[in-house]
Design a protein around this motif. Structure first.
Motif, mmCIF file in Angstrom:
data_model
loop_
_atom_site.group_PDB
_atom_site.id
_atom_site.type_symbol
_atom_site.label_atom_id
_atom_site.label_comp_id
_atom_site.label_asym_id
_atom_site.label_seq_id
_atom_site.Cartn_x
_atom_site.Cartn_y
_atom_site.Cartn_z
ATOM 1 N N VAL A 87 83.391 -47.209 36.008
ATOM 2 C CA VAL A 87 83.680 -48.525 35.077
ATOM 3 C C VAL A 87 85.200 -48.857 35.423
ATOM 4 C CG1 VAL A 87 83.162 -50.016 33.318
ATOM 5 C CG2 VAL A 87 81.966 -47.955 33.598
ATOM 6 N N GLY A 88 85.567 -49.851 35.860
ATOM 7 C CA GLY A 88 86.935 -50.305 36.422
ATOM 8 C C GLY A 88 87.428 -51.610 35.285
ATOM 9 N N PRO A 89 88.634 -51.999 35.469
ATOM 10 C CA PRO A 89 89.219 -52.973 34.642
ATOM 11 C C PRO A 89 88.439 -54.120 34.723
ATOM 12 C CG PRO A 89 90.935 -51.793 35.883
ATOM 13 C CD PRO A 89 89.676 -51.500 36.382
ATOM 14 N N GLY A 90 88.102 -54.628 33.385
ATOM 15 C CA GLY A 90 87.283 -55.821 33.442
ATOM 16 C C GLY A 90 85.734 -55.731 33.402
ATOM 17 N N GLN A 91 85.369 -54.378 33.658
ATOM 18 C CA GLN A 91 84.196 -54.160 33.550
ATOM 19 C C GLN A 91 83.591 -53.557 32.156
ATOM 20 O OE1 GLN A 91 83.787 -51.590 37.152
ATOM 21 N NE2 GLN A 91 82.455 -53.251 38.211
ATOM 22 N N MET A 92 82.189 -53.629 31.894
ATOM 23 C CA MET A 92 81.814 -53.257 30.585
ATOM 24 C C MET A 92 80.640 -52.222 30.717
ATOM 25 S SD MET A 92 81.606 -56.745 28.551
ATOM 26 C CE MET A 92 81.570 -56.000 27.037
ATOM 27 N N TYR A 93 80.572 -51.534 29.570
ATOM 28 C CA TYR A 93 79.474 -50.357 29.642
ATOM 29 C C TYR A 93 78.672 -50.737 28.204
ATOM 30 C CZ TYR A 93 82.505 -46.842 27.380
ATOM 31 O OH TYR A 93 83.238 -46.458 26.763
ATOM 32 N N HIS A 94 77.386 -50.088 28.183
ATOM 33 C CA HIS A 94 76.556 -50.313 27.030
ATOM 34 C C HIS A 94 75.826 -48.984 26.888
ATOM 35 C CE1 HIS A 94 72.604 -51.061 24.696
ATOM 36 N NE2 HIS A 94 73.816 -51.820 23.996
ATOM 37 N N VAL A 95 76.032 -48.209 25.624
ATOM 38 C CA VAL A 95 75.467 -46.961 25.035
ATOM 39 C C VAL A 95 74.503 -47.312 24.038
ATOM 40 C CG1 VAL A 95 75.819 -44.784 24.211
ATOM 41 C CG2 VAL A 95 77.672 -45.890 25.762
ATOM 42 N N GLU A 96 73.199 -46.838 24.117
ATOM 43 C CA GLU A 96 72.270 -47.125 22.971
ATOM 44 C C GLU A 96 72.447 -46.157 21.980
ATOM 45 O OE1 GLU A 96 67.910 -48.458 24.686
ATOM 46 O OE2 GLU A 96 68.652 -46.897 25.476
ATOM 47 N N SER A 97 72.280 -46.459 20.787
ATOM 48 C CA SER A 97 72.351 -45.317 19.863
ATOM 49 C C SER A 97 71.477 -44.261 19.995
ATOM 50 C CB SER A 97 71.839 -46.105 18.462
ATOM 51 O OG SER A 97 72.287 -45.414 17.143
ATOM 52 N N GLY A 98 71.978 -43.245 19.899
ATOM 53 C CA GLY A 98 71.275 -41.852 20.130
ATOM 54 C C GLY A 98 71.331 -41.390 21.273
ATOM 55 N N ALA A 99 71.841 -41.979 22.280
ATOM 56 C CA ALA A 99 72.139 -41.483 23.842
ATOM 57 C C ALA A 99 73.412 -40.622 23.766
ATOM 58 C CB ALA A 99 72.064 -42.731 24.729
#
Length: 346
Positions: A87-99
């Motif tokens: 993931v670089g500048p301006g990008q996003m990530y999502h983490v599910e609860s429990g992962a």
């Protein structure tokens, strides 16, 4: 302007929740920011070679934006769903609860991440602490090893930030498309005006989002976010760049106006009317998180088109002839031009 608004707190400038030569973690939860509801926010700074130890959130999905640097995100989700991506500048990530997941700075510069969690009181477990909870014999049985294989493990508290030994190892699969990665910076702004724009990380564009979203909102010095409210979502914003002003109305009639600078966070409860404007010609950039996957709003401009002039005149207590010629507005424009001089700053 009050010394400290109930709607604003320092995120970057306050005492960190954790700090070492590897970086720092700043956070605002309901304990430090009592007005928060359903959302909280963290700022994670990782120096080159530093990593956030593997952990998982107990009660909150997480949505994060990389402000600077390059990080490797690795996670193991429900039903052995493994993924690893850069993931670089301006990008996003999502983490599910429990992962269970970890972050690692794989670049040569400091990495900064702004993350919102879908709880005002988020809880988490660390991998180290969870391993420490089990005996050497139990761990040995788990991995088909003798208990003595785990005698060297320290049984102290988790460190939060750890140092990588050697060069970063990036899996060959890290460049593949991933449902948990979203290139917000590369998005053509769905809402663009000569005086501002909004890039949208919401379910319409990112299917992984279930209960959280984010707007990257840029307001130029010649623009203003029109007064509005969000009927079914709270708003938790972070000031990335610029100097701005907000005004918020509470149901008891309390009016709160405050200035915002980089590193500060603000919170607007559901359905509270508010507006945003830049106080300098360079404009302002916000990261705005919502507790819904597809936030909506009602703006003052469209509201003036929803009722007859007779109703408006009676409501405002003026003759109809004294009403302004409100422009017909079936869809609110989000950002409007600043036609008039800025109101003075107190």
């Amino acid at each position: 302007m009050p010394e400290q608004s109930v709607h604003v707190r320092d995120l970057a400038g306050a005492a960190p929740a954790f700090e070492s030569d590897l970086g720092r973690i700043d956070e605002l939860t309901r304990e430090r920011f009592p007005i928060l509801k359903r959302l909280s926010i963290k700022r994670i700074v990782l120096e080159p070679g530093a990593a956030r130890e593997p952990q998982w959130n107990v009660n909150a999905n997480q949505l994060a934006y990389v402000v600077s640097g390059t990080v490797l995100v690795s996670m193991l989700g429900n039903a052995d769903a493994f993924s690893s991506f850069v993931v670089g500048p301006g990008q996003m990530y999502h983490v599910e609860s429990g992962a269970v997941y970890h972050l690692e700075n794989i670049g040569d510069e400091t990495a900064e991440i702004i993350a919102a969690l879908r709880s005002s009181r988020p809880k988490h477990f660390s991998l180290q602490s969870s391993m420490n909870a089990m005996t050497d014999a139990v761990l040995g049985n788990t991995y088909d090893l003798p208990a003595s294989a785990f005698q060297a493990f320290p049984r102290g508290d988790a460190s939060q930030l750890v140092r990588r030994e050697g060069a970063a190892r990036i899996p060959d699969t890290a460049g593949l498309p991933n449902a948990r990665l979203f290139d917000l910076g590369g998005q053509i702004a769905p809402l663009a005006y000569p005086y501002g724009s909004a890039k949208l990380a919401r379910k319409q564009f990112w299917a992984a989002l279930e209960d959280i979203s984010m707007y990257s909102l840029t307001i130029g010095g010649a623009g203003m976010r029109e007064p509005h409210w969000h009927p079914v979502t709270a708003e938790l914003g972070y000031v990335h760049r610029g100097h701005g002003r907000m005004r918020v109305l509470s149901p008891d009639g309390t009016l709160d106006e405050y200035e915002l600078r980089p590193g500060q966070a603000y919170f607007i409860p559901r359905a509270y009317p508010h507006h945003i404007e830049a106080l300098e010609d360079d404009g302002i950039h916000f990261l705005i998180f919502f507790d819904q996957p597809t936030p909506g709003d009602i703006g003052y401009r469209a509201t003036a088109s929803a009722f007859s002039r007779e109703v408006l005149a009676a409501s405002f207590g003026v003759p109809e002839r004294a009403l302004p010629r409100f422009p017909f507005t079936p869809i609110d424009p989000l950002i409007v031009a600043r036609k008039n001089p800025r109101d003075p700053v107190d």
